[in-house]
Design a protein around this motif. Sequence first.
Motif, PDB file in Angstrom:
ATOM      1  N   GLU A 275      41.085  23.983  65.918  1.00 40.10           N
ATOM      2  CA  GLU A 275      41.040  25.179  66.415  1.00 40.10           C
ATOM      3  C   GLU A 275      42.438  25.578  66.424  1.00 40.10           C
ATOM      4  O   GLU A 275      43.603  24.762  66.309  1.00 40.10           O
ATOM      5  N   PRO A 276      42.854  27.216  66.252  1.00 39.95           N
ATOM      6  CA  PRO A 276      41.907  28.078  66.599  1.00 39.95           C
ATOM      7  C   PRO A 276      40.916  28.296  65.442  1.00 39.95           C
ATOM      8  O   PRO A 276      40.207  29.548  65.666  1.00 39.95           O
ATOM      9  N   GLN A 277      40.936  27.794  64.359  1.00 28.79           N
ATOM     10  CA  GLN A 277      39.830  27.994  63.262  1.00 28.79           C
ATOM     11  C   GLN A 277      38.452  27.549  63.713  1.00 28.79           C
ATOM     12  O   GLN A 277      38.607  26.462  64.606  1.00 28.79           O
ATOM     13  N   VAL A 278      37.556  28.312  63.708  1.00 33.39           N
ATOM     14  CA  VAL A 278      36.179  27.563  63.981  1.00 33.39           C
ATOM     15  C   VAL A 278      35.227  27.601  62.693  1.00 33.39           C
ATOM     16  O   VAL A 278      35.502  28.417  61.948  1.00 33.39           O
ATOM     17  N   HIS A 279      34.614  26.615  62.380  1.00 36.26           N
ATOM     18  CA  HIS A 279      33.917  26.401  61.550  1.00 36.26           C
ATOM     19  C   HIS A 279      33.036  27.451  61.146  1.00 36.26           C
ATOM     20  O   HIS A 279      32.270  27.901  61.871  1.00 36.26           O
ATOM     21  N   PRO A 280      33.037  27.969  59.881  1.00 34.75           N
ATOM     22  CA  PRO A 280      32.224  29.323  59.640  1.00 34.75           C
ATOM     23  C   PRO A 280      30.710  28.840  59.842  1.00 34.75           C
ATOM     24  O   PRO A 280      30.030  30.017  60.063  1.00 34.75           O
ATOM     25  N   ASP A 281      30.038  27.849  59.545  1.00 32.10           N
ATOM     26  CA  ASP A 281      28.876  27.577  59.742  1.00 32.10           C
ATOM     27  C   ASP A 281      28.516  27.584  61.202  1.00 32.10           C
ATOM     28  O   ASP A 281      27.492  27.952  61.461  1.00 32.10           O
ATOM     29  N   VAL A 289      26.833  29.189  72.108  1.00 35.95           N
ATOM     30  CA  VAL A 289      27.964  29.892  72.668  1.00 35.95           C
ATOM     31  C   VAL A 289      29.241  29.639  72.741  1.00 35.95           C
ATOM     32  O   VAL A 289      29.705  28.082  72.424  1.00 35.95           O
ATOM     33  N   LEU A 290      30.396  30.278  71.984  1.00 38.84           N
ATOM     34  CA  LEU A 290      31.503  30.084  71.646  1.00 38.84           C
ATOM     35  C   LEU A 290      32.473  30.463  72.477  1.00 38.84           C
ATOM     36  O   LEU A 290      32.788  31.828  72.750  1.00 38.84           O
ATOM     37  N   THR A 291      33.567  29.762  73.190  1.00 39.66           N
ATOM     38  CA  THR A 291      34.632  30.404  73.910  1.00 39.66           C
ATOM     39  C   THR A 291      36.032  29.815  73.500  1.00 39.66           C
ATOM     40  O   THR A 291      35.869  28.559  72.819  1.00 39.66           O
ATOM     41  N   PRO A 292      37.125  30.381  73.572  1.00 41.16           N
ATOM     42  CA  PRO A 292      38.254  29.978  72.825  1.00 41.16           C
ATOM     43  C   PRO A 292      39.234  29.142  73.853  1.00 41.16           C
ATOM     44  O   PRO A 292      40.267  29.382  74.312  1.00 41.16           O
ATOM     45  N   HIS A 293      38.657  27.871  74.119  1.00 41.62           N
ATOM     46  CA  HIS A 293      39.683  26.856  74.726  1.00 41.62           C
ATOM     47  C   HIS A 293      39.873  27.315  76.236  1.00 41.62           C
ATOM     48  O   HIS A 293      41.210  27.424  76.293  1.00 41.62           O
ATOM     49  N   ILE A 294      39.008  27.876  76.892  1.00 33.48           N
ATOM     50  CA  ILE A 294      39.533  28.566  78.208  1.00 33.48           C
ATOM     51  C   ILE A 294      38.965  27.597  79.435  1.00 33.48           C
ATOM     52  O   ILE A 294      38.889  28.167  80.637  1.00 33.48           O
ATOM     53  N   GLY A 295      38.799  26.404  79.145  1.00 31.76           N
ATOM     54  CA  GLY A 295      38.116  25.514  80.210  1.00 31.76           C
ATOM     55  C   GLY A 295      38.870  25.522  81.465  1.00 31.76           C
ATOM     56  O   GLY A 295      38.425  25.436  82.576  1.00 31.76           O
TER      57      GLY A 295
END
Length: 329
Positions: A275-281, A289-295
């Motif tokens: 991250e912050p790259q997300v696997h294109p697949d 559901v994808l969230t940007p490391h906001i735990g």
Amino acid sequence: MSNTNSQHARPKSRLLITRRVFPAVIEALADHFEIEHNEADEPWGPEAMRQRVASIDALYTVATDRIDASVIQAAPHLKMIATGSVGYNHIDLAACRQRGIPVSHTPDVLTEATADMAWALLMATARRVTESERWLRDGSWQGWAWDQFLGADLHGANLGIVGMGRIGAAIARRAQGFSMRVFYHNRSESPQAKGLGASLMSLNDLLAASDHVVLVLPYSQATHHVIGAEQIRQMKPTATLINIARGGIVDDQALAAALQERRIAAAGLDVFEGEPQVHPDLLACNNIVLTPHIGSATLSSRLGMAMLAARNLLAWRSGSPLLTPVPGL
Ligand code: DGY
């Protein structure tokens, strides 16, 4: 006129703060530290990081910095590292141990917010919240239908928690309100889990028995790709997989393949390999559901983490024991 106090005042320690932080942190530290603060908040690459640390005494870092042996080596005066994160896999602890550099982290203050986020992802994933919202927004909704966006039940279902630390236990506590059976996998039996009625299982048994699997274990070489193609194969085809722990615990490519082939129903990820790259697949999958490391991203939790890191630096500066040292250092 000379001021006797300032003549004898101890020189400030030189502190590098690698990312823009709350003003309250700067206020708390300014009397004791000469601060270089990355207010621009552009993350530094490895070379820039090595250059910045050359003359510092203390480092205030975050989970997305990479504090490897080359950074420690480039910082000959470095005597203390405070990370504003509970995880510390971004810091080379062996290199710190060798130099006698103490490291603090920020447990507890983010436990409840992160457990809430695990549940947010779990509910959004099981009930296809973001997938159906995308469909609605793109104008596809022509009307109600019996079989529209059927999801998975949470109440009464089997929840598998991999990693039963503080956050795992907080997730399990919430599961009681949903009348779930809770299974967990951990290195050792957790006294907290016992009180919550959760049963300890092998990873394979947990994967086979759970309707929803939540990953909350720390990243290390030993947990790299702990969930790969082989483990996903053990899961129910109707199951969901949630990762709020660290990228690299899941083999993202294997997960994307499993999602595309519907070998499991869906996944919710807050953390990614590289991250912050997300696997294109993964980006190409609908059932995710994808969230940007906001735990831990609530104001009270992030402020709590930021201030705890600052208080650890102040403890170090005054020669007191660290409040929350990384265990084993
Ligand atoms: C942590 O504390 O380790 C989180 O991943 C940072 O938000």
